[in-house]
Every structure is written in structure tokens, then in C-alpha cells.
Design an enzyme around this catalytic site. Structure first.
Site, PDB file in Angstrom:
ATOM      1  N   GLU A 113      -4.136   9.392   3.534  1.00  0.00           N
ATOM      2  CA  GLU A 113      -2.827  10.019   3.710  1.00  0.00           C
ATOM      3  C   GLU A 113      -1.845   9.062   4.372  1.00  0.00           C
ATOM      4  O   GLU A 113      -2.249   8.221   5.173  1.00  0.00           O
ATOM      5  CB  GLU A 113      -2.958  11.285   4.567  1.00  0.00           C
ATOM      6  CG  GLU A 113      -3.687  12.395   3.866  1.00  0.00           C
ATOM      7  CD  GLU A 113      -3.847  13.618   4.768  1.00  0.00           C
ATOM      8  OE1 GLU A 113      -2.851  14.090   5.315  1.00  0.00           O
ATOM      9  OE2 GLU A 113      -4.987  14.062   4.929  1.00  0.00           O
ATOM     10  N   HIS A 125       3.160   0.821  12.245  1.00  0.00           N
ATOM     11  CA  HIS A 125       4.235   1.756  11.899  1.00  0.00           C
ATOM     12  C   HIS A 125       5.197   1.881  13.080  1.00  0.00           C
ATOM     13  O   HIS A 125       4.758   2.011  14.221  1.00  0.00           O
ATOM     14  CB  HIS A 125       3.633   3.120  11.541  1.00  0.00           C
ATOM     15  CG  HIS A 125       4.667   4.116  11.136  1.00  0.00           C
ATOM     16  ND1 HIS A 125       5.251   4.096   9.888  1.00  0.00           N
ATOM     17  CD2 HIS A 125       5.260   5.121  11.819  1.00  0.00           C
ATOM     18  CE1 HIS A 125       6.156   5.068   9.825  1.00  0.00           C
ATOM     19  NE2 HIS A 125       6.174   5.703  10.991  1.00  0.00           N
TER      20      HIS A 125
HETATM   21  C1  GAR Z   1       7.893  -3.214  10.922  1.00  0.00           C
HETATM   22  O1  GAR Z   1       8.695  -2.673  11.936  1.00  0.00           O
HETATM   23  C2  GAR Z   1       6.832  -2.214  10.504  1.00  0.00           C
HETATM   24  O2  GAR Z   1       6.399  -1.394  11.553  1.00  0.00           O
HETATM   25  C3  GAR Z   1       7.571  -1.411   9.473  1.00  0.00           C
HETATM   26  O3  GAR Z   1       8.310  -2.348   8.750  1.00  0.00           O
HETATM   27  C4  GAR Z   1       8.680  -3.415   9.625  1.00  0.00           C
HETATM   28  C5  GAR Z   1       8.334  -4.720   8.947  1.00  0.00           C
HETATM   29  O4  GAR Z   1       8.916  -5.779   9.623  1.00  0.00           O
HETATM   30  N1  GAR Z   1       6.669  -0.687   8.626  1.00  0.00           N
HETATM   31  C6  GAR Z   1       6.956   0.516   8.118  1.00  0.00           C
HETATM   32  O5  GAR Z   1       8.007   1.081   8.290  1.00  0.00           O
HETATM   33  C7  GAR Z   1       5.834   1.114   7.312  1.00  0.00           C
HETATM   34  N2  GAR Z   1       6.093   2.502   7.035  1.00  0.00           N
HETATM   35  P1  GAR Z   1       8.470  -7.279   9.338  1.00  0.00           P
HETATM   36  O6  GAR Z   1       8.507  -7.496   7.826  1.00  0.00           O
HETATM   37  O7  GAR Z   1       9.504  -8.096  10.057  1.00  0.00           O
HETATM   38  O8  GAR Z   1       7.085  -7.454   9.897  1.00  0.00           O
END
Ligand code: GAR
Length: 202
Positions: A141, A107
């Protein structure tokens, strides 16, 4: 025997790429699954010669039925660890139970601050000076389970969502493979909310 990992994606898949690039004998990616047919992450998986599977939530009558099908596919591949890598869906309680303490999420904030799907934007809107990245075990959660690894990233005054997210991702790309390796080496002990990283036996 190497840890069989199933990676769930919805987007560009830079974290998936980092996981693939850092794979050692400790873990291997057995399957990459997406809820979005056009996710670029699927192209990355195919380029790496991995098995991919797209399941569409619209093809299932309930969230539980969809999650059951995802879990069935992961189990069919004998996946021992599920990694959410930009997977923009909330898992149902039944899925979490089936893989209890065997689901990791990454996250883009220092949890418990800034949960949810727009963490980077929310950090900028709030005016926070420091944010970061968190790898945690998934529980019932949202963005809530025990924290495995966490690292801070400074927010600069001229940051946009893109520039800040890019620096966070650079951290994520180190943190996520490291957490998966620790899991594969059996070095993660969970007691309540507290995670202990056990010393390297080798
Ligand atoms: C990442 O930064 C991850 O932490 C975030 O989405 C991005 C995916 O990038 N996740 C969230 O926000 C989950 N709530 P990617 O597809 O390039 O790995």
C-alpha cells in the site's frame, strides 16, 4: 561485505547525494535507476562514477512489465536493498514481493499523516503545525509499510512549500543514510508493523 544498494530516483536527487556522501564500508550504491531521463539525480550519480540506467514506462505495455524490468536490472547488479529516493511511481505488488522487506522509502511527512505525492503542500493546506520525515519499509500500500525512522519538523506560519520542504530535506539527508546503515548492519527487525532497532554489536 558491504550492502549493495540500488537507488530509484525521479527528480533532483538530494537524498541520493546524502546517501552517497554518507556511504561507509557498511553500504555501497551499486546502481541508480530513473524513470525520467532528465532527472538531475542521474547527473549526481554519473559525477560519482556510478552505473546508471533509465527505463521509460512508455516503452512497456503494463506497469507490471516495467517493474519486472526494473527488478531484473537490480537483481543483475546483485542489489540487496532497494531505496526509493524521490521515486514518483507506485510499485506493483510483484516488485514488492521480489524485494520483500528489502525496499525503503523516504516520505516528507509524519506517516500515516499526509500520504501521496504532494505531502508538503497538503500539510500547509491542512494547517498542521508539525510535520516531518519518515523512512519506512515498502509494502503493497502507498506510503504504508512499517516505520524505521521518523523525525518531526515544525511548520512555521510564514512557510511556503519550498521553505518547509527544504527543512524537511535537511532532516531526510540525515535520516535516510542512517536507516540504510542500520539495514546494512542487520539491526532492523520487523514484526508485523513494529520495527525494532537492535543495539550496535560493535
Ligand atoms: C523528498 O523530499 C522525498 O521525501 C519526496 O520527494 C523528495 C525527493 O527529493 N518523496 C515523496 O514525496 C514520495 N511520495 P530529492 O530528489 O531531492 O531526493
Amino acid at each position: 561485505m558491504s550492502l549493495r544498494v540500488g537507488v530509484l530516483v525521479s527528480g533532483s536527487g538530494t537524498n541520493l547525494q546524502a546517501i552517497l556522501d554518507a556511504a561507509t564500508s557498511v553500504y555501497e550504491v551499486a546502481i541508480v535507476m530513473s524513470n525520467k531521463p532528465d532527472a538531475f539525480a542521474l547527473k549526481r550519480a554519473e559525477a560519482a562514477g556510478l552505473k546508471t540506467l533509465v527505463l521509460l514506462p512508455a516503452d512497456f505495455s503494463t506497469r507490471e512489465a516495467f517493474d519486472d524490468a526494473v527488478a531484473d536490472a537490480l537483481e543483475a547488479e546483485r542489489v540487496a536493498l532497494v531505496c526509493l529516493a524521490g521515486y514518483m511511481r507506485i510499485l506493483s505488488a510483484g516488485f514488492v514481493k521480489r524485494f520483500e522487506n528489502r525496499i525503503l522509502n523516504i516520505h516528507p511527512s509524519l506517516l500515516p499523516a499526509f500520504v501521496g505525492g504532494h505531502a508538503v503542500r497538503d500539510v500547509l493546506e491542512w494547517g498542521a503545525r508539525v510535520t516531518g520525515s519518515t523512512v519506512h519499509i515498502v509494502d503493497d500500500e502507498l506510503d504504508h509499510g512499517p516505520i524505521v525512522l521518523q523525525e518531526a519538523v515544525d511548520v512555521f506560519p510564514d512557510d511556503t512549500e519550498e521553505t518547509l520542504h527544504e527543512r524537511i530535506k535537511a532532516v531526510e539527508h540525515r535520516l535516510y543514510p542512517a536507516a540504510i546503515r542500520l539495514f546494512g548492519e542487520g539491526r532492523i527487525r520487523v514484526e508485523g508493523r513494529r520495527v525494532t532497532i537492535l543495539p550496535d554489536a560493535g
